[in-house]
Scaffold this motif. Sequence first.
Motif, PDB file in Angstrom:
ATOM      1  N   SER A  58      62.795  45.740  39.361  1.00  0.00           N
ATOM      2  CA  SER A  58      62.287  45.625  37.986  1.00  0.00           C
ATOM      3  C   SER A  58      62.603  44.270  37.387  1.00  0.00           C
ATOM      4  CB  SER A  58      62.915  46.715  37.109  1.00  0.00           C
ATOM      5  OG  SER A  58      64.323  46.486  36.997  1.00  0.00           O
ATOM      6  N   ARG A  59      63.207  43.378  38.195  1.00  0.00           N
ATOM      7  CA  ARG A  59      63.653  42.108  37.609  1.00  0.00           C
ATOM      8  C   ARG A  59      62.481  41.183  37.303  1.00  0.00           C
ATOM      9  NH1 ARG A  59      68.024  39.538  41.051  1.00  0.00           N
ATOM     10  NH2 ARG A  59      68.704  38.533  39.130  1.00  0.00           N
ATOM     11  N   ARG A  60      61.383  41.367  38.043  1.00  0.00           N
ATOM     12  CA  ARG A  60      60.205  40.548  37.787  1.00  0.00           C
ATOM     13  C   ARG A  60      59.090  41.387  37.164  1.00  0.00           C
ATOM     14  NH1 ARG A  60      61.385  38.429  43.079  1.00  0.00           N
ATOM     15  NH2 ARG A  60      61.949  36.229  42.973  1.00  0.00           N
ATOM     16  N   SER A  61      58.192  40.711  36.442  1.00  0.00           N
ATOM     17  CA  SER A  61      56.961  41.348  35.974  1.00  0.00           C
ATOM     18  C   SER A  61      55.923  41.184  37.080  1.00  0.00           C
ATOM     19  CB  SER A  61      56.483  40.658  34.699  1.00  0.00           C
ATOM     20  OG  SER A  61      56.182  39.305  35.004  1.00  0.00           O
ATOM     21  N   ARG A  62      54.763  41.836  36.921  1.00  0.00           N
ATOM     22  CA  ARG A  62      53.696  41.679  37.921  1.00  0.00           C
ATOM     23  C   ARG A  62      53.249  40.219  38.015  1.00  0.00           C
ATOM     24  NH1 ARG A  62      49.407  44.967  35.538  1.00  0.00           N
ATOM     25  NH2 ARG A  62      50.590  44.235  33.742  1.00  0.00           N
ATOM     26  N   ARG A  63      53.173  39.560  36.846  1.00  0.00           N
ATOM     27  CA  ARG A  63      52.773  38.144  36.839  1.00  0.00           C
ATOM     28  C   ARG A  63      53.750  37.311  37.677  1.00  0.00           C
ATOM     29  NH1 ARG A  63      54.395  33.811  34.456  1.00  0.00           N
ATOM     30  NH2 ARG A  63      55.987  34.904  33.244  1.00  0.00           N
ATOM     31  N   GLN A  64      55.042  37.593  37.502  1.00  0.00           N
ATOM     32  CA  GLN A  64      56.059  36.851  38.254  1.00  0.00           C
ATOM     33  C   GLN A  64      55.984  37.158  39.755  1.00  0.00           C
ATOM     34  OE1 GLN A  64      59.192  38.347  35.701  1.00  0.00           O
ATOM     35  NE2 GLN A  64      59.644  36.308  34.886  1.00  0.00           N
ATOM     36  N   TYR A  65      55.658  38.425  40.084  1.00  0.00           N
ATOM     37  CA  TYR A  65      55.480  38.780  41.503  1.00  0.00           C
ATOM     38  C   TYR A  65      54.288  38.069  42.111  1.00  0.00           C
ATOM     39  CZ  TYR A  65      59.108  42.154  42.211  1.00  0.00           C
ATOM     40  OH  TYR A  65      60.324  42.732  42.369  1.00  0.00           O
ATOM     41  N   ALA A  66      53.176  38.063  41.381  1.00  0.00           N
ATOM     42  CA  ALA A  66      51.966  37.410  41.900  1.00  0.00           C
ATOM     43  C   ALA A  66      52.278  35.942  42.182  1.00  0.00           C
ATOM     44  CB  ALA A  66      50.825  37.549  40.899  1.00  0.00           C
ATOM     45  N   HIS A  67      53.062  35.343  41.287  1.00  0.00           N
ATOM     46  CA  HIS A  67      53.456  33.953  41.453  1.00  0.00           C
ATOM     47  C   HIS A  67      54.283  33.782  42.740  1.00  0.00           C
ATOM     48  CE1 HIS A  67      54.355  29.919  40.047  1.00  0.00           C
ATOM     49  NE2 HIS A  67      55.607  30.128  40.431  1.00  0.00           N
ATOM     50  N   LYS A  68      55.191  34.727  42.974  1.00  0.00           N
ATOM     51  CA  LYS A  68      56.012  34.642  44.191  1.00  0.00           C
ATOM     52  C   LYS A  68      55.139  34.774  45.447  1.00  0.00           C
ATOM     53  CE  LYS A  68      60.025  36.101  46.740  1.00  0.00           C
ATOM     54  NZ  LYS A  68      61.436  36.430  46.723  1.00  0.00           N
ATOM     55  N   PHE A  69      54.192  35.742  45.422  1.00  0.00           N
ATOM     56  CA  PHE A  69      53.281  35.909  46.558  1.00  0.00           C
ATOM     57  C   PHE A  69      52.530  34.593  46.828  1.00  0.00           C
ATOM     58  CE2 PHE A  69      53.563  40.580  45.921  1.00  0.00           C
ATOM     59  CZ  PHE A  69      53.653  40.976  47.234  1.00  0.00           C
ATOM     60  N   HIS A  70      51.995  34.012  45.764  1.00  0.00           N
ATOM     61  CA  HIS A  70      51.239  32.766  45.932  1.00  0.00           C
ATOM     62  C   HIS A  70      52.108  31.668  46.515  1.00  0.00           C
ATOM     63  CE1 HIS A  70      48.176  34.257  42.746  1.00  0.00           C
ATOM     64  NE2 HIS A  70      47.945  34.738  43.945  1.00  0.00           N
ATOM     65  N   SER A  71      53.349  31.589  46.027  1.00  0.00           N
ATOM     66  CA  SER A  71      54.235  30.531  46.522  1.00  0.00           C
ATOM     67  C   SER A  71      54.536  30.712  48.005  1.00  0.00           C
ATOM     68  CB  SER A  71      55.523  30.493  45.700  1.00  0.00           C
ATOM     69  OG  SER A  71      56.350  31.579  46.075  1.00  0.00           O
ATOM     70  N   LEU A  72      54.363  31.951  48.494  1.00  0.00           N
ATOM     71  CA  LEU A  72      54.595  32.216  49.920  1.00  0.00           C
ATOM     72  C   LEU A  72      53.293  32.149  50.713  1.00  0.00           C
ATOM     73  CD1 LEU A  72      57.133  35.191  49.605  1.00  0.00           C
ATOM     74  CD2 LEU A  72      57.653  32.826  50.206  1.00  0.00           C
TER      75      LEU A  72
END
Lengths: 304, 304
Positions: free
Chosen positions: A65-79
């Motif tokens: 729960s530490r990230r929001s969906r927006r923050q997760y999408a950002h992490k996916f993109h960075s990978l």
Amino acid sequence: MSGQNGQAPAELLSANNITALFDSVDAFLFDCVIWKGDKLIDGVRQTLDVLRSKGKKLIFVTNNSRRSRRQYAHKFHSLGVSVSEDEIFSSSFAAAMYLKVNNFPQENKVYVIGGEGILEELRQAGYTGLGGPEDGEKRVQLKSNCLFEHDKNVGAVVVGLDPHINYYKLQYGTLCIRENPGCLFIATNRDAVGHLTDLQEWPGAGCMVAAMCASTEKEPIVVGKPSTFMMEILSKKFQIASSRMCMVGDRLDTDILFGQNAGCKTLLVLSGVTTQSTLQDPSNNIQPDYYTNQVSDILELLGQ
Amino acid sequence: MSGQNGQAPAELLSANNITALFDSVDAFLFDCVIWKGDKLIDGVRQTLDVLRSKGKKLIFVTNNSRRSRRQYAHKFHSLGVSVSEDEIFSSSFAAAMYLKVNNFPQENKVYVIGGEGILEELRQAGYTGLGGPEDGEKRVQLKSNCLFEHDKNVGAVVVGLDPHINYYKLQYGTLCIRENPGCLFIATNRDAVGHLTDLQEWPGAGCMVAAMCASTEKEPIVVGKPSTFMMEILSKKFQIASSRMCMVGDRLDTDILFGQNAGCKTLLVLSGVTTQSTLQDPSNNIQPDYYTNQVSDILELLGQ
């Protein structure tokens, strides 16, 4: 041969059974353990690409729960993986959705024991969150005549993993739940521990949730895995029956149980917290349909 | 008429039954609720004097672990009541005694989630305590390659009420219990809440204990009430059988249950957290032998 509770023991995923699994589902649900720390696990990107190219819907379901969906999408993109916010279901989002589908009044506030991800999801859903990181450095005054004041308009307390947990937050949340009439007590999840760093496990959201259960003498509504709340939301959104989904994850008591509770097919990967010996230990009574070493085995077994 | 669980409902303490109670016991055990905040409750001093003058042993038994026995004796003296350290049994002392009677090696260390009272009792018993208030301001580094180190010589973790609880302490205690072979997990008590200030209740030791249970997936050894460990120690020390003692307290689920578990007579006073309606509610299944409004009623009923 059947396991404890009458469950058949998990089958090793193989070239012989993968087509049956593949044909029986329209969507693959992944826990976010497709990465380790800041790296994608080898072969994951290609596996996801192949699944998509074969018309399978990909959905990412995480108790973190530490990230929001927006923050997760950002992490996916960075990978280097293209995943949209719509395909991500985090327990932070689930907490906000729980309030939304239960018509929680916009004028009521939500006290948060947890991270920025929860606050961001609440804002996206139109709610006012209090607490969270902002209360991380607050201290209590235990003087005889000091009164600890709390906001009487808090109608829900959301508790998730909080590395900045303190007595101020525990008292704030406890007073809201005990004294504000009808105040909801929502837990993002109850994981005992989690890999907050590469090298070791750390106390999970279950730790903060248990603390609040003890002081309030109440049990929370759990919106993360293994509760099926996220499944109800995503099944409705994508119009796919849960029986046509396969949950892929590394934890028996959250991922696999969640999939089973929801009526999905289940695939355990041994690249995370569960070892083959834990899976096959007589004391384990959660048996997935299939198990395999890692996500990329799917690619190989499909002959790609 | 009998209550739930076949227990007879509590009798109101009266001039008719007090002699029977008085003659049947050699010792009165009091919870430390004979004071409120920094004041002794009216009539308590005189009541204690009369009981002593009639040859009754007085023993003070508290779940509060924040003070050591020395600190309690000091508080009694400051309120004008002469009580020696030997007559005080706090859960901080009980934790140290538990280690002692179980031959915990002096060379092993004890990690403390809780206050200075626990550390002082450990020192008195010859043990080395770590943690406690000193770790209250420590923060964790959640960077990928940081390893959180803990002392491999910690052989016991003692958890009590800790208003300075933080993630550092939770991770430290969790690692000791999960990774140090045979490490004991000791809880001073599991009270949900307590009157840390006059004006309101605050999360109790039960809150920190539950957090540790969640992250370790283990249950603690509880040394405070309602566990009878303190009774075993004090009964042996004073050579009085528990059946010849009367436990006087204001909490059904700690004081009265403790007295019952140990085979004492029990007297509930309504001057603290339990109201008459809670006592007599059909959902309550803990019935003391007697109840009265306040400690000083004893004085009046004895005709003093």
